[in-house]
Motif scaffolding. Structure first.
Motif, PDB file in Angstrom:
ATOM      1  N   SER A 111       1.975  -0.763  -3.797  1.00 37.18           N
ATOM      2  CA  SER A 111       1.357  -0.030  -2.688  1.00 37.18           C
ATOM      3  C   SER A 111      -0.119   0.239  -2.968  1.00 37.18           C
ATOM      4  O   SER A 111      -0.961   0.152  -2.065  1.00 37.18           O
ATOM      5  CB  SER A 111       2.088   1.299  -2.462  1.00 37.18           C
ATOM      6  OG  SER A 111       3.419   1.081  -2.082  1.00 37.18           O
ATOM      7  N   ALA A 112      -0.436   0.572  -4.237  1.00 33.12           N
ATOM      8  CA  ALA A 112      -1.831   0.843  -4.588  1.00 33.12           C
ATOM      9  C   ALA A 112      -2.696  -0.408  -4.429  1.00 33.12           C
ATOM     10  O   ALA A 112      -3.847  -0.324  -3.976  1.00 33.12           O
ATOM     11  CB  ALA A 112      -1.905   1.371  -6.020  1.00 33.12           C
ATOM     12  N   ILE A 113      -2.160  -1.570  -4.791  1.00 36.37           N
ATOM     13  CA  ILE A 113      -2.897  -2.826  -4.605  1.00 36.37           C
ATOM     14  C   ILE A 113      -3.147  -3.072  -3.119  1.00 36.37           C
ATOM     15  O   ILE A 113      -4.260  -3.467  -2.706  1.00 36.37           O
ATOM     16  CB  ILE A 113      -2.127  -4.001  -5.235  1.00 36.37           C
ATOM     17  CG1 ILE A 113      -2.183  -3.918  -6.758  1.00 36.37           C
ATOM     18  CG2 ILE A 113      -2.700  -5.345  -4.768  1.00 36.37           C
ATOM     19  CD1 ILE A 113      -1.337  -4.961  -7.466  1.00 36.37           C
ATOM     20  N   LEU A 119      -8.015  -1.060   2.389  1.00 33.23           N
ATOM     21  CA  LEU A 119      -8.923   0.052   2.691  1.00 33.23           C
ATOM     22  C   LEU A 119      -9.948   0.316   1.600  1.00 33.23           C
ATOM     23  O   LEU A 119     -10.703   1.294   1.695  1.00 33.23           O
ATOM     24  CB  LEU A 119      -8.099   1.332   2.930  1.00 33.23           C
ATOM     25  CG  LEU A 119      -7.052   1.261   4.057  1.00 33.23           C
ATOM     26  CD1 LEU A 119      -6.243   2.551   4.107  1.00 33.23           C
ATOM     27  CD2 LEU A 119      -7.721   0.987   5.396  1.00 33.23           C
ATOM     28  N   ARG A 120      -9.976  -0.533   0.564  1.00 29.97           N
ATOM     29  CA  ARG A 120     -10.910  -0.385  -0.564  1.00 29.97           C
ATOM     30  C   ARG A 120     -10.739   0.954  -1.290  1.00 29.97           C
ATOM     31  O   ARG A 120     -11.690   1.525  -1.812  1.00 29.97           O
ATOM     32  CB  ARG A 120     -12.372  -0.520  -0.088  1.00 29.97           C
ATOM     33  CG  ARG A 120     -12.690  -1.865   0.557  1.00 29.97           C
ATOM     34  CD  ARG A 120     -12.693  -2.978  -0.480  1.00 29.97           C
ATOM     35  NE  ARG A 120     -13.087  -4.266   0.082  1.00 29.97           N
ATOM     36  CZ  ARG A 120     -12.241  -5.191   0.509  1.00 29.97           C
ATOM     37  NH1 ARG A 120     -10.953  -4.953   0.429  1.00 29.97           N
ATOM     38  NH2 ARG A 120     -12.667  -6.331   0.980  1.00 29.97           N
ATOM     39  N   ILE A 121      -9.522   1.457  -1.314  1.00 33.57           N
ATOM     40  CA  ILE A 121      -9.228   2.700  -2.032  1.00 33.57           C
ATOM     41  C   ILE A 121      -9.037   2.375  -3.513  1.00 33.57           C
ATOM     42  O   ILE A 121      -8.276   1.469  -3.855  1.00 33.57           O
ATOM     43  CB  ILE A 121      -7.959   3.361  -1.466  1.00 33.57           C
ATOM     44  CG1 ILE A 121      -8.200   3.794  -0.022  1.00 33.57           C
ATOM     45  CG2 ILE A 121      -7.533   4.548  -2.309  1.00 33.57           C
ATOM     46  CD1 ILE A 121      -6.970   4.344   0.664  1.00 33.57           C
ATOM     47  N   PRO A 122      -9.712   3.095  -4.434  1.00 37.44           N
ATOM     48  CA  PRO A 122      -9.525   2.824  -5.876  1.00 37.44           C
ATOM     49  C   PRO A 122      -8.052   2.931  -6.267  1.00 37.44           C
ATOM     50  O   PRO A 122      -7.293   3.728  -5.687  1.00 37.44           O
ATOM     51  CB  PRO A 122     -10.360   3.916  -6.550  1.00 37.44           C
ATOM     52  CG  PRO A 122     -11.369   4.327  -5.523  1.00 37.44           C
ATOM     53  CD  PRO A 122     -10.694   4.168  -4.189  1.00 37.44           C
ATOM     54  N   LEU A 123      -7.667   2.135  -7.246  1.00 37.83           N
ATOM     55  CA  LEU A 123      -6.256   2.077  -7.632  1.00 37.83           C
ATOM     56  C   LEU A 123      -5.661   3.437  -8.022  1.00 37.83           C
ATOM     57  O   LEU A 123      -4.564   3.777  -7.555  1.00 37.83           O
ATOM     58  CB  LEU A 123      -6.068   1.067  -8.767  1.00 37.83           C
ATOM     59  CG  LEU A 123      -6.232  -0.407  -8.352  1.00 37.83           C
ATOM     60  CD1 LEU A 123      -6.255  -1.308  -9.572  1.00 37.83           C
ATOM     61  CD2 LEU A 123      -5.111  -0.820  -7.410  1.00 37.83           C
ATOM     62  N   ALA A 125      -6.504   6.418  -7.050  1.00 35.27           N
ATOM     63  CA  ALA A 125      -6.354   7.196  -5.819  1.00 35.27           C
ATOM     64  C   ALA A 125      -5.195   6.653  -4.986  1.00 35.27           C
ATOM     65  O   ALA A 125      -4.446   7.413  -4.358  1.00 35.27           O
ATOM     66  CB  ALA A 125      -7.645   7.159  -5.011  1.00 35.27           C
ATOM     67  N   GLY A 126      -5.021   5.340  -4.989  1.00 33.90           N
ATOM     68  CA  GLY A 126      -3.913   4.731  -4.270  1.00 33.90           C
ATOM     69  C   GLY A 126      -2.567   5.183  -4.814  1.00 33.90           C
ATOM     70  O   GLY A 126      -1.620   5.404  -4.054  1.00 33.90           O
ATOM     71  N   VAL A 127      -2.481   5.310  -6.148  1.00 32.99           N
ATOM     72  CA  VAL A 127      -1.243   5.798  -6.765  1.00 32.99           C
ATOM     73  C   VAL A 127      -0.921   7.203  -6.265  1.00 32.99           C
ATOM     74  O   VAL A 127       0.215   7.513  -5.896  1.00 32.99           O
ATOM     75  CB  VAL A 127      -1.363   5.787  -8.301  1.00 32.99           C
ATOM     76  CG1 VAL A 127      -0.203   6.542  -8.936  1.00 32.99           C
ATOM     77  CG2 VAL A 127      -1.414   4.363  -8.821  1.00 32.99           C
ATOM     78  N   VAL A 128      -1.914   8.060  -6.235  1.00 33.19           N
ATOM     79  CA  VAL A 128      -1.707   9.436  -5.784  1.00 33.19           C
ATOM     80  C   VAL A 128      -1.262   9.471  -4.327  1.00 33.19           C
ATOM     81  O   VAL A 128      -0.350  10.211  -3.953  1.00 33.19           O
ATOM     82  CB  VAL A 128      -2.995  10.267  -5.969  1.00 33.19           C
ATOM     83  CG1 VAL A 128      -2.819  11.662  -5.375  1.00 33.19           C
ATOM     84  CG2 VAL A 128      -3.352  10.363  -7.445  1.00 33.19           C
ATOM     85  N   ILE A 129      -1.888   8.646  -3.486  1.00 30.10           N
ATOM     86  CA  ILE A 129      -1.530   8.614  -2.064  1.00 30.10           C
ATOM     87  C   ILE A 129      -0.084   8.181  -1.876  1.00 30.10           C
ATOM     88  O   ILE A 129       0.647   8.739  -1.050  1.00 30.10           O
ATOM     89  CB  ILE A 129      -2.486   7.674  -1.299  1.00 30.10           C
ATOM     90  CG1 ILE A 129      -3.880   8.300  -1.232  1.00 30.10           C
ATOM     91  CG2 ILE A 129      -1.964   7.399   0.118  1.00 30.10           C
ATOM     92  CD1 ILE A 129      -4.938   7.386  -0.654  1.00 30.10           C
ATOM     93  N   THR A 130       0.335   7.188  -2.647  1.00 30.33           N
ATOM     94  CA  THR A 130       1.713   6.710  -2.496  1.00 30.33           C
ATOM     95  C   THR A 130       2.726   7.744  -2.967  1.00 30.33           C
ATOM     96  O   THR A 130       3.899   7.680  -2.581  1.00 30.33           O
ATOM     97  CB  THR A 130       1.948   5.407  -3.287  1.00 30.33           C
ATOM     98  OG1 THR A 130       1.689   5.654  -4.680  1.00 30.33           O
ATOM     99  CG2 THR A 130       1.042   4.299  -2.798  1.00 30.33           C
ATOM    100  N   ILE A 131       2.293   8.697  -3.780  1.00 32.23           N
ATOM    101  CA  ILE A 131       3.198   9.728  -4.271  1.00 32.23           C
ATOM    102  C   ILE A 131       3.414  10.818  -3.232  1.00 32.23           C
ATOM    103  O   ILE A 131       4.513  11.365  -3.107  1.00 32.23           O
ATOM    104  CB  ILE A 131       2.647  10.343  -5.583  1.00 32.23           C
ATOM    105  CG1 ILE A 131       2.744   9.325  -6.719  1.00 32.23           C
ATOM    106  CG2 ILE A 131       3.384  11.619  -5.954  1.00 32.23           C
ATOM    107  CD1 ILE A 131       1.983   9.716  -7.961  1.00 32.23           C
ATOM    108  N   SER A 384      -2.412   2.592 -13.817  1.00 30.75           N
ATOM    109  CA  SER A 384      -3.514   2.428 -12.864  1.00 30.75           C
ATOM    110  C   SER A 384      -4.851   2.840 -13.452  1.00 30.75           C
ATOM    111  O   SER A 384      -5.895   2.303 -13.083  1.00 30.75           O
ATOM    112  CB  SER A 384      -3.237   3.243 -11.597  1.00 30.75           C
ATOM    113  OG  SER A 384      -3.207   4.622 -11.891  1.00 30.75           O
ATOM    114  N   LEU A 385      -4.830   3.794 -14.392  1.00 28.74           N
ATOM    115  CA  LEU A 385      -6.086   4.274 -14.977  1.00 28.74           C
ATOM    116  C   LEU A 385      -6.542   3.454 -16.179  1.00 28.74           C
ATOM    117  O   LEU A 385      -7.742   3.301 -16.419  1.00 28.74           O
ATOM    118  CB  LEU A 385      -5.929   5.742 -15.408  1.00 28.74           C
ATOM    119  CG  LEU A 385      -5.857   6.782 -14.284  1.00 28.74           C
ATOM    120  CD1 LEU A 385      -5.402   8.129 -14.836  1.00 28.74           C
ATOM    121  CD2 LEU A 385      -7.213   6.919 -13.600  1.00 28.74           C
ATOM    122  N   CYS A 386      -5.594   2.926 -16.953  1.00 29.14           N
ATOM    123  CA  CYS A 386      -5.933   2.360 -18.255  1.00 29.14           C
ATOM    124  C   CYS A 386      -5.944   0.835 -18.312  1.00 29.14           C
ATOM    125  O   CYS A 386      -6.469   0.281 -19.275  1.00 29.14           O
ATOM    126  CB  CYS A 386      -4.977   2.887 -19.321  1.00 29.14           C
ATOM    127  SG  CYS A 386      -5.019   4.683 -19.488  1.00 29.14           S
TER     128      CYS A 386
END
Length: 493
Positions: A111-113, A119-123, A125-131, A384-386
């Motif tokens: 989902s983050a990808i 939408l060019r959302i950083p990965l 941030a995408g993880v947080v949105i999907t949560i 996603s961060l590392c």
């Protein structure tokens, strides 16, 4: 068959639509996209055979999960707690949680990808949105309601997402040039061939099976059928035994459902057949179509190109956008996003069943559910961060191999429970015993100690043999995959 009888059967079947769609989501999640893209890019259409085989396996195993949940009134996790030694139950809980984490890694990263590309959302941030949306589900979803109407709301919401995925892939297949995916060549891919063993094909096949026969779906399938059983018993006044009819408050009714409820034989007879039919129809249409479409789109666009060696979700988006049309890449990512969100919801519900069933947590529901989800959130954020974008596809593929490796030990309880005469039996009421006293008793057994009669519903010897063969097949593929990766290292996942 008369028109009225047909309408009656169709109406009854329509009332069961929902659980099969929820279960089918497990077979079209982001992990399937990742492995399907690799399969198509490396082996073109030849691994469609394993897509078909894995779906047949999924139908077989899920039908037995429905049988287990219908007959016992417990999901697979609860059966482990009720019928297995405590230490073994804890071991199985740990393995199941590992499978949930591996599954959630795929859902969240996929989902983050999609959000990153669309939408060019950083990965991160995408993880947080999907949560966020999944936490909303955790706050609202309750599987212990007497009526199935509340559960149907979630089923219909997921069904809309699944329909969106199907529409997206129908559009993508329409965009593919005919010479890139000839119909005859595509259909030959559903038959076994020597081409499927090339380019690490059997290692990729292991990931396909891991991505299709998802472990969390076994827990989900055995639990999600129960609301309709309760609804039937509530409607026909079978939900509470005569001695307990003072339990009239909703809170006491829910407590009774959680702790003491067992489906009546009438409810089992009414629900079991239609639940299995709905499951098979859904998996053999939506799930097979989506999984096959991923391989066909990847095989028709990536196979034989320089990008095939590094095939991932970013690569297929770029290629579809350049070779077919920019909208084709967008459609693929929309399908990925719909799949990721629906799979995240379903995986969260399955994770809740795992922790509640195995451990019988007694804290407040929202705390219990938040903790369940929290177990899986941390690895997703770390990844996603590392790790870089180039490693995301490897993480997705690794998650599917991990799931496949965990499948054999977690299949064993399903084989044991559904083959047990003591567990897979339904006590008959006095009325049912009276009705059958003058009839045949070939499918019943008498308990000498308490003079109760039961309908025996354990697996036949043929079903048990087939289950063991499936278990050996999955285990053999896993062993081959481990040896192959250790020897050659050509398949990074």
């Amino acid at each position: 068959m008369s028109t009225e009888k047909f309408k009656s059967i169709a109406k009854k079947y329509a009332s069961f639509i929902g659980p099969g769609i929820m279960i089918s989501v497990a077979y079209m999640d982001p992990g399937n996209y990742s492995t399907g893209v690799v399969a198509g890019a490396n082996n073109r259409f030849s691994l469609l055979f394993f897509v078909l085989v894995s779906n047949f396996m999924a139908n077989f195993l899920q039908s037995l999960c429905i049988k287990l949940g219908t007959v016992t009134g417990y999901d697979l996790a609860r059966c482990c707690r009720e019928y297995l030694p405590k230490k073994l139950n804890y071991v199985l809980w740990f393995l199941a949680e590992c499978a949930i984490i591996a599954t959630d890694v795929a859902e969240v990263i996929g989902s983050a990808i999609a959000l990153n590309i669309l939408l060019r959302i950083p990965l991160p941030a995408g993880v947080v949105i999907t949560i966020v949306d999944v936490l909303v589900v955790l706050a609202a979803y309750r599987s212990d309601q007497p009526s199935a109407n509340f559960i149907r709301f979630f089923e219909y919401a997921v069904a809309l997402l699944v329909l969106g995925v199907v529409v997206c892939f129908a559009a993508l297949l329409a965009y593919l040039p005919e010479d890139s995916a000839p119909v005859g060549t595509v259909f030959r891919g559903f038959a076994p061939s020597k081409e499927m063993t090339k380019h690490g094909g059997l290692g990729i096949a292991t990931s396909i099976i891991g991505a299709t026969v998802m472990i969390h779906s076994l827990f989900l399938g055995s639990g999600i059928v129960q609301p309709r059983l309760r609804e039937y018993d509530l409607k026909h006044k079978n939900l509470i035994e005569p001695a307990e009819k003072d339990l009239v408050s909703k809170e006491k009714l829910i407590e009774y459902i959680e702790n003491d409820y067992k489906p009546s034989f009438a409810a089992i007879k009414y629900c079991y057949k239609y639940s299995v039919i709905e499951l098979v129809v859904t998996l053999m249409t939506f799930a097979v179509f989506v999984n096959a479409s991923i391989v066909i789109v990847a095989g028709g666009s990536l196979y034989g190109t320089p990008q095939a060696a590094d095939a991932d979700l970013y690569a297929i988006h770029d290629l579809l956008s350049k070779v077919l049309a920019p909208v084709a890449g967008t459609i693929f990512m929309l399908a990925l996003l719909f799949s990721g969100q629906s799979a995240g919801i379903v995986c969260t519900i399955a994770g809740q069943m795992v922790s509640e069933g195995h451990l019988n947590w007694t804290c407040k529901p929202w705390i219990r559910r938040l903790a369940t989800r929290g177990i899986a959130i941390i690895p997703c954020l770390v990844i996603s961060l590392c790790i870089g974008r180039s490693a995301l596809n490897a993480a997705l593929n690794v998650s599917q191999v991990v799931i496949s490796l965990l499948l054999p030990p977690l299949m064993l309880p399903l084989i044991y429970f559904t083959s047990s005469k003591k567990i897979m039996r339904v006590e008959l009421s006095k009325e049912e015993m009276t009705e059958t006293s003058n009839g045949t008793t070939e499918d019943m057994t008498a308990n000498v100690e308490d003079c109760k009669r039961y309908h025996q519903m354990e697996n036949s010897w043929f079903t048990t043999v087939m289950l063991v063969l499936v278990w050996l097949f999955v285990s053999g593929l896993n062993i081959y995959s481990i040896v192959d990766m250790a020897r050659s290292g050509i398949y990074s996942a």
